[in-house]
Design a protein around this motif. Structure first.
Motif, mmCIF file in Angstrom:
data_model
loop_
_atom_site.group_PDB
_atom_site.id
_atom_site.type_symbol
_atom_site.label_atom_id
_atom_site.label_comp_id
_atom_site.label_asym_id
_atom_site.label_seq_id
_atom_site.Cartn_x
_atom_site.Cartn_y
_atom_site.Cartn_z
ATOM 1 N N PRO A 199 -12.453 6.081 -53.029
ATOM 2 C CA PRO A 199 -11.901 6.429 -54.904
ATOM 3 C C PRO A 199 -10.145 5.771 -54.002
ATOM 4 C CG PRO A 199 -12.545 8.451 -53.302
ATOM 5 C CD PRO A 199 -13.058 7.441 -52.638
ATOM 6 N N ILE A 200 -9.820 4.846 -54.998
ATOM 7 C CA ILE A 200 -8.745 5.103 -54.917
ATOM 8 C C ILE A 200 -7.941 5.333 -56.881
ATOM 9 C CG2 ILE A 200 -7.330 3.083 -55.407
ATOM 10 C CD1 ILE A 200 -8.666 0.977 -54.473
ATOM 11 N N LEU A 201 -7.268 6.515 -56.382
ATOM 12 C CA LEU A 201 -6.703 6.907 -57.690
ATOM 13 C C LEU A 201 -5.756 6.607 -57.775
ATOM 14 C CD1 LEU A 201 -8.530 9.695 -55.014
ATOM 15 C CD2 LEU A 201 -8.683 10.392 -57.643
ATOM 16 N N PHE A 202 -4.980 7.047 -59.286
ATOM 17 C CA PHE A 202 -4.059 6.217 -59.347
ATOM 18 C C PHE A 202 -3.204 6.849 -61.256
ATOM 19 C CE2 PHE A 202 -6.432 3.342 -60.896
ATOM 20 C CZ PHE A 202 -6.273 2.484 -62.097
ATOM 21 N N GLY A 203 -2.148 7.387 -60.578
ATOM 22 C CA GLY A 203 -1.586 8.017 -62.345
ATOM 23 C C GLY A 203 -1.524 9.310 -61.770
ATOM 24 N N GLY A 204 -1.100 10.063 -62.871
ATOM 25 C CA GLY A 204 -0.873 11.319 -62.803
ATOM 26 C C GLY A 204 -0.062 11.408 -61.709
ATOM 27 N N THR A 205 0.718 13.120 -62.136
ATOM 28 C CA THR A 205 1.432 14.152 -60.914
ATOM 29 C C THR A 205 0.668 13.893 -59.291
ATOM 30 O OG1 THR A 205 0.431 15.889 -62.257
ATOM 31 C CG2 THR A 205 2.532 14.952 -62.780
ATOM 32 N N ASP A 206 1.734 14.417 -58.577
ATOM 33 C CA ASP A 206 1.455 14.358 -57.909
ATOM 34 C C ASP A 206 0.498 15.114 -57.328
ATOM 35 O OD1 ASP A 206 3.779 15.507 -57.696
ATOM 36 O OD2 ASP A 206 4.565 15.026 -56.285
ATOM 37 N N ASP A 207 0.830 16.313 -58.231
ATOM 38 C CA ASP A 207 -0.693 18.105 -57.445
ATOM 39 C C ASP A 207 -1.821 17.151 -57.858
ATOM 40 O OD1 ASP A 207 0.124 17.592 -60.581
ATOM 41 O OD2 ASP A 207 -0.794 19.041 -60.923
ATOM 42 N N LEU A 208 -1.977 16.312 -58.238
ATOM 43 C CA LEU A 208 -3.765 16.337 -59.015
ATOM 44 C C LEU A 208 -4.350 15.718 -56.787
ATOM 45 C CD1 LEU A 208 -3.447 14.533 -61.470
ATOM 46 C CD2 LEU A 208 -3.667 15.866 -61.375
ATOM 47 N N SER A 209 -3.101 15.443 -55.618
ATOM 48 C CA SER A 209 -3.633 15.768 -54.894
ATOM 49 C C SER A 209 -4.808 17.290 -54.607
ATOM 50 C CB SER A 209 -2.360 15.773 -53.876
ATOM 51 O OG SER A 209 -1.226 14.920 -53.766
ATOM 52 N N ILE A 210 -4.637 17.990 -54.858
ATOM 53 C CA ILE A 210 -5.282 19.101 -54.769
ATOM 54 C C ILE A 210 -6.776 18.893 -54.975
ATOM 55 C CG2 ILE A 210 -5.548 21.206 -55.656
ATOM 56 C CD1 ILE A 210 -3.024 21.579 -56.418
ATOM 57 N N GLY A 211 -6.710 18.039 -55.938
ATOM 58 C CA GLY A 211 -8.306 17.982 -56.828
ATOM 59 C C GLY A 211 -9.064 16.446 -55.767
ATOM 60 N N GLN A 212 -7.937 15.919 -54.902
ATOM 61 C CA GLN A 212 -8.253 14.599 -54.186
ATOM 62 C C GLN A 212 -9.122 15.776 -52.647
ATOM 63 O OE1 GLN A 212 -5.472 12.023 -54.114
ATOM 64 N NE2 GLN A 212 -6.199 10.722 -51.468
ATOM 65 N N PHE A 213 -7.742 16.543 -52.740
ATOM 66 C CA PHE A 213 -8.116 17.664 -51.449
ATOM 67 C C PHE A 213 -9.856 17.917 -51.095
ATOM 68 C CE2 PHE A 213 -7.477 21.100 -48.818
ATOM 69 C CZ PHE A 213 -7.515 21.036 -47.537
ATOM 70 N N TYR A 214 -9.996 19.224 -52.544
ATOM 71 C CA TYR A 214 -10.766 19.507 -52.914
ATOM 72 C C TYR A 214 -12.184 18.560 -52.246
ATOM 73 C CZ TYR A 214 -8.339 23.873 -55.622
ATOM 74 O OH TYR A 214 -7.328 24.255 -55.176
#
Length: 377
Positions: free
Chosen positions: A112-127
């Motif tokens: 997955p290449i995620l783009f846009g949104g704020t950097d706290d969305l890294s939490i979901g990516q990590f999960y």
């Protein structure tokens, strides 16, 4: 999993040339394409509540518009644009939706290449790695170390570090700016045996950071790590930081990393961008270079084959020897960690390194990468 329930289709877009990026990938427009055979999936994000912003921002749309106009590189692309992920009722629900999508794609072998949104969305990516049954290394490119603050986007790393179950093997923070970073934050990373690299070191010799990029399973890039002249639409960007060229070089290195299985590019606000969308163009170009790097991977994995040169450095103490491997195809280097317990964590015992690490060992000095990794086993 029915991805149609999670995504809004891609908006109708302007016609482009036959060789443009837009016309060489699969789009979720009128019908969700088949995932079979896909390598990469673009995931647009429109969640900004982590920064206190409620209204919708066109960041993902702008990036997509710039990316689609670029020319496709060499070779065949198996890239799918899933569209924009629908936000959850709460910010935490959005994290969980990102987790579900990333976890699903990872199981399918799709990056997955995620783009846009704020950097706290890294939490979901990590999960998204929670069910992978292995420890991961996480690389974060950011001018600040976001451990505390009033908004989620200013303290999301604390949530990642405290997450249970703990599957974070190593955390690399690259590109921090000393005048924006508290000493206690650096001391905390050091106490956790995590590694940090200041901006000056990165700019001094970006090739020395390449092995660190090559060790990451997960990568996030805060666009505020770039100079404001390149990323005026990145929240918190300053006159200092990475250039657009350096950011694209990092994206290229990341794409070539055979271990890397997800990337997120965050913290771009379309409302703050220039009239010609300078930030979205730079971000789109970074994605383009990442994809090109991905399709230029060298498959450097089988260290016992004749495609590698073995160098053994004798210390005469503990350790008695250290082995290095050099790929004949890519000229990249690896160092062997002599501790079989790392296999318990589904970790390779061969760590990416640089030619300089080999030179240090020859001079009788243990490379810092070796010491840091060995301390974790």
């Amino acid at each position: 999993m029915d991805l149609k329930l999670f995504f809004d289709p891609v908006d109708e877009i302007d016609e482009a040339t036959a060789s443009s990026f837009q016309n060489t990938i699969y789009l979720n427009q009128h019908k969700m394409p088949d995932l079979e055979g896909m390598d990469l999936a673009l995931v647009g994000l429109c969640e900004f509540r982590g920064s206190g912003l409620i209204q919708v921002d066109d960041a993902a749309k702008n990036v997509r518009g710039q990316l689609y106009k670029l020319q496709k590189g060499l070779g065949r692309y198996n890239v799918l644009d899933l569209g924009n992920l629908r936000n959850g009722p709460t910010l935490e629900d959005t994290y969980l939706r990102i987790k579900e999508v990333c976890s699903f794609l990872l199981r399918k072998g799709i990056l997955p290449i995620l783009f846009g949104g704020t950097d706290d969305l890294s939490i979901g990516q990590f999960y998204g790695y929670e069910d992978s049954e292995k420890l991961i290394s996480y690389l974060n490119i950011d001018s600040r170390i976001d451990l505390e603050g009033t908004q989620e986007s200013q303290r999301y790393l604390s949530q990642i570090f405290r997450h249970s179950p703990n599957f974070l093997f190593n955390y690399y923070h690259v590109g921090y700016q000393s005048y924006l970073t508290g000493q206690k934050d650096l001391e905390l990373l050091e106490s956790l045996s995590f590694e940090s690299y200041r901006l000056g070191l990165l700019k001094e010799n970006i090739k020395e950071v390449e092995p660190t990029i090559r060790d990451a399973d997960m990568l996030t890039i805060d666009m505020s790590a770039l100079q404001s002249s390149y990323a005026p639409g990145a929240a918190g960007s300053t006159v200092f930081g990475l250039t657009g060229e350096e950011a694209c070089q990092i994206a290229w290195y990341a794409g070539q990393n055979e271990k890397l299985s997800s990337i997120g590019l965050y913290n771009y606000f379309a409302r703050d961008d220039t009239f010609d969308q300078k930030t979205s163009f730079v971000l789109a170009t970074m994605i383009w270079y990442f994809i090109e790097g991905f399709y230029n991977r060298k498959d450097d994995k089988g260290f016992q084959s004749d495609q590698y040169l073995l160098y053994e450095v004798h210390f005469g103490g503990d350790p008695e020897t250290i082995r290095f491997y050099k790929s004949k195809k890519s000229d990249r280097w690896w160092i062997e960690i002599p501790n079989s317990s790392t296999q318990l964590f589904d970790r390779t015992r061969v760590l990416p390194c640089s030619h300089r690490d080999y030179e240090l060992a020859v001079s009788g000095e243990l490379p810092e990468r070796w010491v840091n990794y060995f301390s974790k086993t």
